[in-house]
Scaffold this active site. Structure first.
Site, PDB file in Angstrom:
ATOM      1  N   ARG A   1      -2.356 -46.302  -2.159  1.00  0.00           N
ATOM      2  CA  ARG A   1      -1.533 -46.961  -1.124  1.00  0.00           C
ATOM      3  C   ARG A   1      -2.378 -47.500   0.026  1.00  0.00           C
ATOM      4  O   ARG A   1      -1.970 -47.464   1.195  1.00  0.00           O
ATOM      5  CB  ARG A   1      -0.469 -46.010  -0.550  1.00  0.00           C
ATOM      6  CG  ARG A   1       0.562 -45.434  -1.507  1.00  0.00           C
ATOM      7  CD  ARG A   1       1.409 -46.478  -2.160  1.00  0.00           C
ATOM      8  NE  ARG A   1       0.788 -46.906  -3.408  1.00  0.00           N
ATOM      9  CZ  ARG A   1       0.898 -46.250  -4.564  1.00  0.00           C
ATOM     10  NH1 ARG A   1       1.607 -45.181  -4.646  1.00  0.00           N
ATOM     11  NH2 ARG A   1       0.314 -46.693  -5.650  1.00  0.00           N
TER      12      ARG A   1
ATOM     13  N   CYS B   1       9.167 -44.411  -1.292  1.00  0.00           N
ATOM     14  CA  CYS B   1       8.667 -43.114  -0.806  1.00  0.00           C
ATOM     15  C   CYS B   1       8.347 -43.209   0.677  1.00  0.00           C
ATOM     16  O   CYS B   1       7.664 -44.136   1.113  1.00  0.00           O
ATOM     17  CB  CYS B   1       7.407 -42.709  -1.575  1.00  0.00           C
ATOM     18  SG  CYS B   1       7.809 -42.191  -3.247  1.00  0.00           S
TER      19      CYS B   1
ATOM     20  N   GLU C   1       3.954 -43.157   4.331  1.00  0.00           N
ATOM     21  CA  GLU C   1       3.665 -44.315   3.476  1.00  0.00           C
ATOM     22  C   GLU C   1       4.426 -45.518   4.049  1.00  0.00           C
ATOM     23  O   GLU C   1       3.915 -46.627   4.121  1.00  0.00           O
ATOM     24  CB  GLU C   1       4.115 -44.050   2.027  1.00  0.00           C
ATOM     25  CG  GLU C   1       3.909 -45.271   1.139  1.00  0.00           C
ATOM     26  CD  GLU C   1       4.119 -44.983  -0.338  1.00  0.00           C
ATOM     27  OE1 GLU C   1       3.818 -43.859  -0.785  1.00  0.00           O
ATOM     28  OE2 GLU C   1       4.570 -45.908  -1.042  1.00  0.00           O
TER      29      GLU C   1
HETATM   30  C1  LIG Z   1      13.616 -48.764  -4.349  1.00  0.00           C
HETATM   31  C2  LIG Z   1      12.148 -48.831  -3.964  1.00  0.00           C
HETATM   32  C3  LIG Z   1      11.202 -48.380  -4.851  1.00  0.00           C
HETATM   33  C4  LIG Z   1       9.835 -48.436  -4.512  1.00  0.00           C
HETATM   34  N1  LIG Z   1       8.918 -47.978  -5.411  1.00  0.00           N
HETATM   35  C5  LIG Z   1       7.603 -48.088  -5.124  1.00  0.00           C
HETATM   36  C6  LIG Z   1       6.614 -47.655  -6.074  1.00  0.00           C
HETATM   37  O1  LIG Z   1       6.923 -47.194  -7.168  1.00  0.00           O
HETATM   38  N2  LIG Z   1       5.315 -47.798  -5.734  1.00  0.00           N
HETATM   39  C7  LIG Z   1       4.918 -48.337  -4.523  1.00  0.00           C
HETATM   40  O2  LIG Z   1       3.706 -48.455  -4.276  1.00  0.00           O
HETATM   41  N3  LIG Z   1       5.832 -48.739  -3.608  1.00  0.00           N
HETATM   42  C8  LIG Z   1       7.155 -48.635  -3.872  1.00  0.00           C
HETATM   43  N4  LIG Z   1       8.082 -49.034  -2.955  1.00  0.00           N
HETATM   44  C9  LIG Z   1       7.641 -49.563  -1.649  1.00  0.00           C
HETATM   45  C10 LIG Z   1       7.502 -51.103  -1.621  1.00  0.00           C
HETATM   46  O3  LIG Z   1       8.215 -51.669  -2.698  1.00  0.00           O
HETATM   47  C11 LIG Z   1       6.036 -51.540  -1.710  1.00  0.00           C
HETATM   48  O4  LIG Z   1       5.251 -50.964  -0.685  1.00  0.00           O
HETATM   49  C12 LIG Z   1       5.901 -53.064  -1.635  1.00  0.00           C
HETATM   50  O5  LIG Z   1       4.603 -53.416  -1.997  1.00  0.00           O
HETATM   51  C13 LIG Z   1       6.226 -53.610  -0.249  1.00  0.00           C
HETATM   52  O6  LIG Z   1       6.172 -55.021  -0.315  1.00  0.00           O
HETATM   53  P1  LIG Z   1       6.894 -55.899   0.793  1.00  0.00           P
HETATM   54  O7  LIG Z   1       6.600 -57.323   0.508  1.00  0.00           O
HETATM   55  O8  LIG Z   1       8.332 -55.532   0.872  1.00  0.00           O
HETATM   56  O9  LIG Z   1       6.120 -55.458   2.083  1.00  0.00           O
HETATM   57  P2  LIG Z   1       6.747 -55.103   3.515  1.00  0.00           P
HETATM   58  O10 LIG Z   1       7.555 -53.865   3.395  1.00  0.00           O
HETATM   59  O11 LIG Z   1       7.411 -56.291   4.087  1.00  0.00           O
HETATM   60  O12 LIG Z   1       5.417 -54.792   4.321  1.00  0.00           O
HETATM   61  C14 LIG Z   1       4.621 -53.662   4.008  1.00  0.00           C
HETATM   62  C15 LIG Z   1       3.257 -53.827   4.688  1.00  0.00           C
HETATM   63  O13 LIG Z   1       2.561 -54.912   4.078  1.00  0.00           O
HETATM   64  C16 LIG Z   1       2.199 -55.871   5.071  1.00  0.00           C
HETATM   65  N5  LIG Z   1       2.289 -57.208   4.473  1.00  0.00           N
HETATM   66  C17 LIG Z   1       3.307 -57.740   3.771  1.00  0.00           C
HETATM   67  N6  LIG Z   1       2.994 -58.987   3.352  1.00  0.00           N
HETATM   68  C18 LIG Z   1       1.746 -59.250   3.830  1.00  0.00           C
HETATM   69  C19 LIG Z   1       0.864 -60.373   3.760  1.00  0.00           C
HETATM   70  N7  LIG Z   1       1.177 -61.508   3.107  1.00  0.00           N
HETATM   71  N8  LIG Z   1      -0.329 -60.291   4.381  1.00  0.00           N
HETATM   72  C20 LIG Z   1      -0.682 -59.163   5.043  1.00  0.00           C
HETATM   73  N9  LIG Z   1       0.085 -58.071   5.149  1.00  0.00           N
HETATM   74  C21 LIG Z   1       1.292 -58.113   4.544  1.00  0.00           C
HETATM   75  C22 LIG Z   1       3.201 -55.680   6.202  1.00  0.00           C
HETATM   76  O14 LIG Z   1       2.684 -56.174   7.432  1.00  0.00           O
HETATM   77  C23 LIG Z   1       3.374 -54.177   6.173  1.00  0.00           C
HETATM   78  O15 LIG Z   1       2.297 -53.554   6.851  1.00  0.00           O
HETATM   79  C24 LIG Z   1       9.444 -48.978  -3.260  1.00  0.00           C
HETATM   80  C25 LIG Z   1      10.424 -49.436  -2.363  1.00  0.00           C
HETATM   81  C26 LIG Z   1      11.768 -49.368  -2.706  1.00  0.00           C
HETATM   82  C27 LIG Z   1      12.783 -49.890  -1.722  1.00  0.00           C
END
Ligand SMILES: Cc1cc2nc3c(=O)[nH]c(=O)nc-3n(C[C@H](O)[C@H](O)[C@H](O)COP(=O)(O)OP(=O)(O)OC[C@H]3O[C@@H](n4cnc5c(N)ncnc54)[C@H](O)[C@@H]3O)c2cc1C
Length: 292
Positions: free
Chosen positions: A170, A218, A288
């Site tokens: 992560r 998580c 996380e």
């Molecule tokens: C139902 C569910 C299940 C999940 N299962 C998992 C799993 O199995 N494994 C896992 O690892 N995660 C899981 N997650 C968490 C999430 O899906 C991941 O962390 C995902 O990668 C977040 O992506 P996002 O675009 O929504 O990022 P955001 O939530 O919008 O942002 C997360 C971070 O990334 C940064 N960020 C986003 N885009 C950029 C960019 N273009 N440039 C620089 N920084 C950026 C943001 O500033 C922030 O710090 C889950 C979430 C949910 C709701």
């Protein structure tokens, strides 16, 4: 004159971030910007830098908890067509950072390309997944990255090669604030086999995670050699609640936001869980979920 004058078509003020996160919680962004291309993005970054305004990059908000006071700065969302492109060249795939990861997984599986299929069921954008090194028991996104295009705080775009980067649990070593795109190196495979693996991952997740409820995945990272969910469960915290925020009965490392939940309920529940786990097991749970 406004900080973003001349960029009115891509800038809104006081936009509620509730509508942009999976938890549907939190206050407004002072500025909310959706640049159409790199030149506009660079302009935004430089105006922020020159005026001392902090900026935050929003993906799909699947790993975000925004506080009730919101963000006193600029929130940048890369969802224009320039940042959501998908291009295949044999087993190489180039994707814009704003692209929906689930769309990318489906496209690669259909082509019989293995590597990203292990991310099935993870919501978010490709940029968010790279920043978080998203993954799980089946693998993580970092293992198939060839190079990453980033923009630094001075608005300069550049590529970072795989050997310059470290992807850990992560976490990535990327120091630049903006991820613009990614080139992946995938492995040709039997489409039926890849599809079967995706189905298995999906079935497992559907049976073990609270998919239908509002959550952010998580909440805590797993401490070394331990499962945060198991510690929370053994501390008797399944079903614990603060206002509308509840520790999931299905998976103790997930917290559900019931209707009427405030971000402060979620933050209180997080600190209660941390305190009880620390008291019972002397383990400090690291977040996380990203808190803004
Ligand atoms: C139902 C569910 C299940 C999940 N299962 C998992 C799993 O199995 N494994 C896992 O690892 N995660 C899981 N997650 C968490 C999430 O899906 C991941 O962390 C995902 O990668 C977040 O992506 P996002 O675009 O929504 O990022 P955001 O939530 O919008 O942002 C997360 C971070 O990334 C940064 N960020 C986003 N885009 C950029 C960019 N273009 N440039 C620089 N920084 C950026 C943001 O500033 C922030 O710090 C889950 C979430 C949910 C709701």
């Amino acid at each position: 004159m406004s900080l973003f004058s001349g960029l009115d078509d891509i800038c809104q003020e006081n936009v509620s971030l509730k509508d942009y996160t999976w938890l549907r919680l939190g206050g407004p962004a002072r500025y909310f910007l959706r640049p159409k291309d790199e030149a506009q993005l660079q302009d935004v970054v430089l105006r922020c830098r020159d005026n001392g305004v902090p900026f935050y990059v929003l993906g799909m908000g699947a790993n975000l908890l925004v506080g009730e006071s919101g963000v006193n700065g600029a929130v940048i969302k890369l969802d224009s067509s320039r940042f959501t492109r998908i291009a295949f060249r044999k087993d190489r795939l180039t994707v814009g950072a704003g692209t929906d990861l689930r769309r990318v997984v489906v496209r690669t599986v259909r082509k019989g390309l293995a590597g990203l299929h292990c991310l099935a069921g993870i919501p978010g954008t490709v940029g968010g997944a790279i920043r978080m090194n998203a993954g799980g028991a089946w693998g993580d996104i970092g293992s198939v990255v060839h190079r990453v295009q980033v923009m630094n705080a001075d608005g300069k775009a550049l590529w970072r090669d795989r050997d310059e980067l470290v992807f850990e649990y992560r976490h990535t070593s990327l120091s630049e604030p903006l991820i613009l795109g990614v080139e992946f190196s995938l492995s040709p495979s039997d489409p039926k086999r890849v599809f079967q693996q995706v189905r298995e991952i999906w079935t497992y997740k559907k049976n073990t995670q609270p998919f239908r409820a509002r959550n952010a995945g998580c909440i805590f990272k797993n401490p070394r050699q331990m499962s945060a969910g198991a510690l929370i469960d053994q501390a008797g915290l399944k079903g614990a609640r603060c206002g509308g925020a509840v520790v999931s009965e299905r998976h103790a490392n997930f917290m559900i936001a019931e209707s009427g939940t405030k971000a402060s309920d979620m933050l209180k529940l997080i600190s209660i869980v941390r305190e009880k786990v620390a008291k019972k097991f002397s383990v400090h749970l690291e977040l996380e979920v990203q808190v803004w």
